[in-house]
Design a protein around this motif. Structure first.
Motif, PDB file in Angstrom:
ATOM      1  N   ALA A 251      95.825  95.510  40.943  1.00 38.48           N
ATOM      2  CA  ALA A 251      96.607  95.225  42.153  1.00 38.48           C
ATOM      3  C   ALA A 251      96.833  96.652  42.888  1.00 38.48           C
ATOM      4  N   GLU A 252      96.973  97.620  42.039  1.00 38.76           N
ATOM      5  CA  GLU A 252      97.216  99.054  42.788  1.00 38.76           C
ATOM      6  C   GLU A 252      96.049  99.660  43.122  1.00 38.76           C
ATOM      7  N   ASN A 253      94.985  99.345  42.720  1.00 38.62           N
ATOM      8  CA  ASN A 253      93.535  99.939  42.741  1.00 38.62           C
ATOM      9  C   ASN A 253      93.714 101.254  42.200  1.00 38.62           C
ATOM     10  N   THR A 254      94.271 101.438  40.895  1.00 34.10           N
ATOM     11  CA  THR A 254      94.162 102.712  40.230  1.00 34.10           C
ATOM     12  C   THR A 254      93.452 102.783  38.978  1.00 34.10           C
TER      13      THR A 254
ATOM     14  N   SER B   5      95.714 110.055  37.112  1.00 36.74           N
ATOM     15  CA  SER B   5      95.810 108.782  37.772  1.00 36.74           C
ATOM     16  C   SER B   5      94.559 108.918  39.014  1.00 36.74           C
ATOM     17  N   CYS B   6      93.732 107.865  39.063  1.00 38.04           N
ATOM     18  CA  CYS B   6      92.811 107.871  40.208  1.00 38.04           C
ATOM     19  C   CYS B   6      93.065 106.918  41.027  1.00 38.04           C
ATOM     20  N   ALA B   7      93.266 107.120  42.318  1.00 34.33           N
ATOM     21  CA  ALA B   7      93.573 106.208  43.464  1.00 34.33           C
ATOM     22  C   ALA B   7      91.994 105.704  44.223  1.00 34.33           C
TER      23      ALA B   7
END
Length: 115
Positions: free
Chosen positions: A74-77, A21-23
């Motif tokens: 929506a989660e910016n991932t 995952s990448c935030a």
């Protein structure tokens, strides 16, 4: 500025799965393309998969059918689901974001595929 923080790397046996995952945070407007790249020791950094803001995806030949890139606005991932992992997938995996001619990079996360 854009900040990218990867997570989810680790050690897995051949045939196993991992999800990276990448935030994404900061000035995220205008980021047209996001992607995952990898770099093995002594080798150049290569594209693994990319995804556009319109959800068009591109994969490197060696990962097609095994890896899936996705994004959640929506989660910016941005995530990379990796299945049927092989020892040759061992590398540091980097999240990347592209805006115009500029590329932002995360710090990388190690993926090791070994028995």
């Amino acid at each position: 500025q854009v900040q990218l923080v990867e997570s989810g790397g680790g050690l897995v046996q051949p045939g196993g799965s991992l999800r990276l995952s990448c935030a994404v945070s900061g000035s995220i407007s205008g980021l047209a393309v996001m992607g995952w790249y990898r770099q093995a020791p002594g080798k150049q950094r290569d594209m693994v998969a990319t995804i556009t803001s319109g959800f068009t995806t591109v994969y490197a030949d060696g990962v097609k059918g095994r890896f899936t890139i996705s994004s959640d606005n929506a989660e910016n991932t941005v995530s990379l689901q990796m299945n049927s992992l092989k020892p040759e997938d061992t590398a540091v995996y980097y999240c990347a974001a592209f805006r115009g001619l500029y590329t932002y990079w995360g710090q990388g996360t190690q993926v090791t595929v070994s028995s």
